[in-house]
Design a protein around this motif. Structure first.
Motif, PDB file in Angstrom:
ATOM      1  N   MET A  81       0.837  -1.193   0.000  1.00  0.00           N
ATOM      2  CA  MET A  81       0.000   0.000   0.000  1.00  0.00           C
ATOM      3  C   MET A  81       0.877   1.251   0.000  1.00  0.00           C
ATOM      4  N   THR A  82       0.673   2.123  -0.962  1.00  0.00           N
ATOM      5  CA  THR A  82       1.411   3.385  -1.045  1.00  0.00           C
ATOM      6  C   THR A  82       0.463   4.526  -0.694  1.00  0.00           C
ATOM      7  N   ILE A  83       0.716   5.169   0.449  1.00  0.00           N
ATOM      8  CA  ILE A  83      -0.172   6.233   0.929  1.00  0.00           C
ATOM      9  C   ILE A  83       0.564   7.067   1.963  1.00  0.00           C
ATOM     10  N   GLU A  84       0.163   8.339   2.100  1.00  0.00           N
ATOM     11  CA  GLU A  84       0.825   9.238   3.050  1.00  0.00           C
ATOM     12  C   GLU A  84       0.042   9.384   4.354  1.00  0.00           C
ATOM     13  N   GLU A  85      -1.170   8.853   4.414  1.00  0.00           N
ATOM     14  CA  GLU A  85      -2.044   9.082   5.573  1.00  0.00           C
ATOM     15  C   GLU A  85      -1.817   8.038   6.661  1.00  0.00           C
ATOM     16  N   SER A  86      -1.537   8.492   7.867  1.00  0.00           N
ATOM     17  CA  SER A  86      -1.320   7.565   8.970  1.00  0.00           C
ATOM     18  C   SER A  86      -2.602   6.831   9.320  1.00  0.00           C
ATOM     19  N   SER A  87      -2.457   5.631   9.835  1.00  0.00           N
ATOM     20  CA  SER A  87      -3.501   4.727  10.332  1.00  0.00           C
ATOM     21  C   SER A  87      -4.175   3.900   9.238  1.00  0.00           C
ATOM     22  N   VAL A  88      -4.011   4.245   7.979  1.00  0.00           N
ATOM     23  CA  VAL A  88      -4.678   3.505   6.900  1.00  0.00           C
ATOM     24  C   VAL A  88      -4.140   2.080   6.791  1.00  0.00           C
ATOM     25  N   VAL A  89      -2.828   1.944   6.728  1.00  0.00           N
ATOM     26  CA  VAL A  89      -2.233   0.609   6.578  1.00  0.00           C
ATOM     27  C   VAL A  89      -2.507  -0.235   7.813  1.00  0.00           C
ATOM     28  N   VAL A 289      -3.354   0.595  -2.996  1.00  0.00           N
ATOM     29  CA  VAL A 289      -2.903  -0.592  -3.740  1.00  0.00           C
ATOM     30  C   VAL A 289      -2.764  -0.272  -5.230  1.00  0.00           C
ATOM     31  N   VAL A 290      -3.677   0.545  -5.733  1.00  0.00           N
ATOM     32  CA  VAL A 290      -3.607   0.948  -7.150  1.00  0.00           C
ATOM     33  C   VAL A 290      -2.290   1.688  -7.419  1.00  0.00           C
ATOM     34  N   LEU A 291      -1.910   2.603  -6.514  1.00  0.00           N
ATOM     35  CA  LEU A 291      -0.640   3.318  -6.648  1.00  0.00           C
ATOM     36  C   LEU A 291       0.558   2.382  -6.558  1.00  0.00           C
ATOM     37  N   ALA A 292       0.533   1.491  -5.575  1.00  0.00           N
ATOM     38  CA  ALA A 292       1.663   0.582  -5.361  1.00  0.00           C
ATOM     39  C   ALA A 292       1.889  -0.339  -6.548  1.00  0.00           C
ATOM     40  N   THR A 293       0.822  -0.642  -7.294  1.00  0.00           N
ATOM     41  CA  THR A 293       0.938  -1.557  -8.431  1.00  0.00           C
ATOM     42  C   THR A 293       1.022  -0.832  -9.770  1.00  0.00           C
ATOM     43  N   GLY A 294       1.265   0.488  -9.717  1.00  0.00           N
ATOM     44  CA  GLY A 294       1.534   1.238 -10.950  1.00  0.00           C
ATOM     45  C   GLY A 294       0.332   1.494 -11.825  1.00  0.00           C
ATOM     46  N   ASN A 295      -0.871   1.467 -11.239  1.00  0.00           N
ATOM     47  CA  ASN A 295      -2.074   1.732 -12.009  1.00  0.00           C
ATOM     48  C   ASN A 295      -2.523   3.183 -11.836  1.00  0.00           C
ATOM     49  N   ASP A 296      -3.513   3.577 -12.607  1.00  0.00           N
ATOM     50  CA  ASP A 296      -3.969   4.971 -12.665  1.00  0.00           C
ATOM     51  C   ASP A 296      -5.059   5.207 -11.626  1.00  0.00           C
ATOM     52  N   PHE A 297      -4.665   5.745 -10.459  1.00  0.00           N
ATOM     53  CA  PHE A 297      -5.652   5.923  -9.392  1.00  0.00           C
ATOM     54  C   PHE A 297      -6.647   7.031  -9.714  1.00  0.00           C
ATOM     55  N   ARG A 298      -6.269   8.006 -10.567  1.00  0.00           N
ATOM     56  CA  ARG A 298      -7.232   9.059 -10.925  1.00  0.00           C
ATOM     57  C   ARG A 298      -8.382   8.471 -11.753  1.00  0.00           C
ATOM     58  N   ALA A 299      -8.057   7.569 -12.677  1.00  0.00           N
ATOM     59  CA  ALA A 299      -9.093   6.912 -13.478  1.00  0.00           C
ATOM     60  C   ALA A 299      -9.991   6.054 -12.596  1.00  0.00           C
ATOM     61  N   VAL A 300      -9.381   5.321 -11.672  1.00  0.00           N
ATOM     62  CA  VAL A 300     -10.138   4.470 -10.758  1.00  0.00           C
ATOM     63  C   VAL A 300     -11.075   5.308  -9.889  1.00  0.00           C
ATOM     64  N   GLU A 301     -10.552   6.409  -9.330  1.00  0.00           N
ATOM     65  CA  GLU A 301     -11.365   7.314  -8.506  1.00  0.00           C
ATOM     66  C   GLU A 301     -12.571   7.836  -9.287  1.00  0.00           C
ATOM     67  N   ALA A 302     -12.304   8.361 -10.475  1.00  0.00           N
ATOM     68  CA  ALA A 302     -13.384   8.966 -11.269  1.00  0.00           C
ATOM     69  C   ALA A 302     -14.472   7.945 -11.574  1.00  0.00           C
ATOM     70  N   GLY A 303     -14.061   6.747 -11.988  1.00  0.00           N
ATOM     71  CA  GLY A 303     -15.027   5.712 -12.342  1.00  0.00           C
ATOM     72  C   GLY A 303     -15.853   5.241 -11.156  1.00  0.00           C
TER      73      GLY A 303
END
Length: 438
Positions: A81-89, A289-303
């Motif tokens: 998991m690639t994220i900057e927010e504490s407590s998520v992981v 997980v989308v970020l960590a695996t090199g996918n487009d999180f903006r597209a995923v969010e929008a959809g």
């Protein structure tokens, strides 16, 4: 101060940095030093990162965390998991462990087709256009054979193309609405290449069509582009167990807990102000997980957010019920992901993340991502309906506050020991640090 510049993209990396430092910073040397401190010592690796985007000056790091114990369809996964927010992981890991002891996550890919459209205007008889489309439909497939050949070998390609009349929404507006199967690749470049050829074929055939008058021949292509609203690319994820098995330290009365969880989700189903924050919690897990695996999180969010509004009001993505003394918690979401192509074959950390997941197919990755989103949502709602969200979140955030004040190792120990038994808030931590240093 004049801040505009001509020819910035043509400057060397060093010159770009110098201009930024001298234009915007009171201490240019310190700015340059900070920027360069994030360069990778391996020149080849740094060049790889430089080439991902334009006008690169340095790297921007985000933490890569790990959430183990995800039991999905009987198989254990350790999820990056690639994220900057504490407590998520921590929350995802705790939820994964909790459900691994209660049967784990059950996931199903309901469909995995993607969509692209050619948007155009046609000023003429719609009946004639429909007959024309039926006559030339095979031409779209023939003209894209060179593009689809390799995809067809992998079991993918163009699934179907239909003509849609949208003139009730916009004068003279029609579209070619195409569905694609792209297997393990996200397929954006493949889909867009096919669509642009569809547009050329449509223009060419219209000009040659004898039954069109001069105005009808003049089809105007507005644009050709894939859609990130992937309503034909859906994954379902669910957890369930007898209500009595929900019991744990913070859940002394599992029946009350289950009923409160169902009510909390019902609120998110009917109240958009709550639904947005509710779904944001789901996206904490999904995006990471989308970020960590090199996918487009903006597209995923929008959809996904569009899907949450599909019935005319923004609503909860997850749902829950109690039936026959069994608590069930589930979600269906659209996810278009890839495990080959793009960053998946270039970024070293992406390759590492995918190998950690045992090199999943795109449909397997859809299931892993969906399970992480539901786990995150369950963890957030469990906190909200029991101890409250701030208790756990602020304890995780304590480290960030300590770092802001450059605490010594001894100070850190004293601070952490004190807040083991006392409520954490930014003001309380600052006051404690100031008292320590008097």
């Amino acid at each position: 101060m004049k801040n505009n510049i001509n020819g910035f993209s043509k400057l060397s990396k060093e010159k770009k940095i110098d201009w930024i430092a001298e234009t915007y910073f009171a201490q240019p040397e310190k700015a340059v030093q900070l920027i360069k401190s994030y360069w990778n010592a391996d020149a080849k690796l740094q060049q790889l990162h430089d080439d991902f985007i334009e006008n690169t000056i340095t790297n921007f790091y985000l933490p890569l965390g790990i959430a183990p114990n995800f039991l999905i369809n009987g198989k254990y996964y350790t999820v990056p998991m690639t994220i900057e927010e504490s407590s998520v992981v921590a929350a995802a890991a705790k939820s994964a462990k909790y459900w691994s002891e209660r049967g784990g996550f059950k996931t199903t890919v309901l469909n995995s087709e993607k969509i692209g459209q050619v948007h155009f205007t046609y000023n003429g008889d719609a009946t004639k256009l429909k007959a024309f489309f039926t006559k030339i439909k095979n031409k779209f497939y023939e003209d894209t054979n060179h593009t689809t050949a390799n995809m067809q070998k992998r079991g993918g390609g163009i699934v179907d193309i239909v003509l849609k009349d949208k003139t009730a929404l916009l004068d003279n507006y029609f579209q070619l609405h195409a569905t694609f199967q792209t297997k393990d690749s996200m397929g954006a470049n493949f889909i867009n290449s096919c669509l642009e050829q569809f547009a050329k074929t449509l223009k060419r055939e219209a000009l040659a069509h004898a039954e069109f008058n001069a105005e009808e021949k003049n089809i105007d292509i507005i644009m050709s582009i894939l859609s990130n609203y992937v309503t034909n690319c859906i994954v379902r994820v669910e957890v369930s167990c007898p209500v009595e098995q929900l019991s744990e330290k913070n859940i002394p009365n599992p029946k009350d807990f289950a009923e409160k969880m169902v009510k909390a989700i019902r609120i998110a189903e009917v109240e958009p102000y709550r639904a947005v924050t509710h779904n944001k919690g789901i996206m904490n897990g999904i995006d990471a997980v989308v970020l960590a695996t090199g996918n487009d999180f903006r597209a995923v969010e929008a959809g996904i957010h569009a899907y949450a509004s599909k019935d005319g009001q923004y609503t909860s993505l997850s749902h829950a019920k109690i039936e026959n003394d069994t608590f069930s918690y589930w979600m269906e979401i659209p996810l278009a992901l890839g495990t080959v192509g793009g960053l998946t074959s270039l970024h070293p950390m992406v390759k590492l993340a995918l190998e950690m997941l045992e090199n999943p197919s795109s449909t397997e990755l859809m299931q892993i991502v969906a399970a992480t989103g539901l786990a995150q949502n369950f963890a957030a709602l469990r906190s909200l309906t029991t101890t409250g969200i701030q208790e756990g979140h602020m304890k995780m955030h304590l480290g960030n506050i300590i770092n802001q004040f450059n605490a010594t190792p001894n100070e850190r120990t004293l601070i952490e020991n004190h807040f083991e038994k006392n409520p954490v808030s930014h003001a309380a931590v600052v006051a404690f640090i100031e008292n320590l240093r008097k």
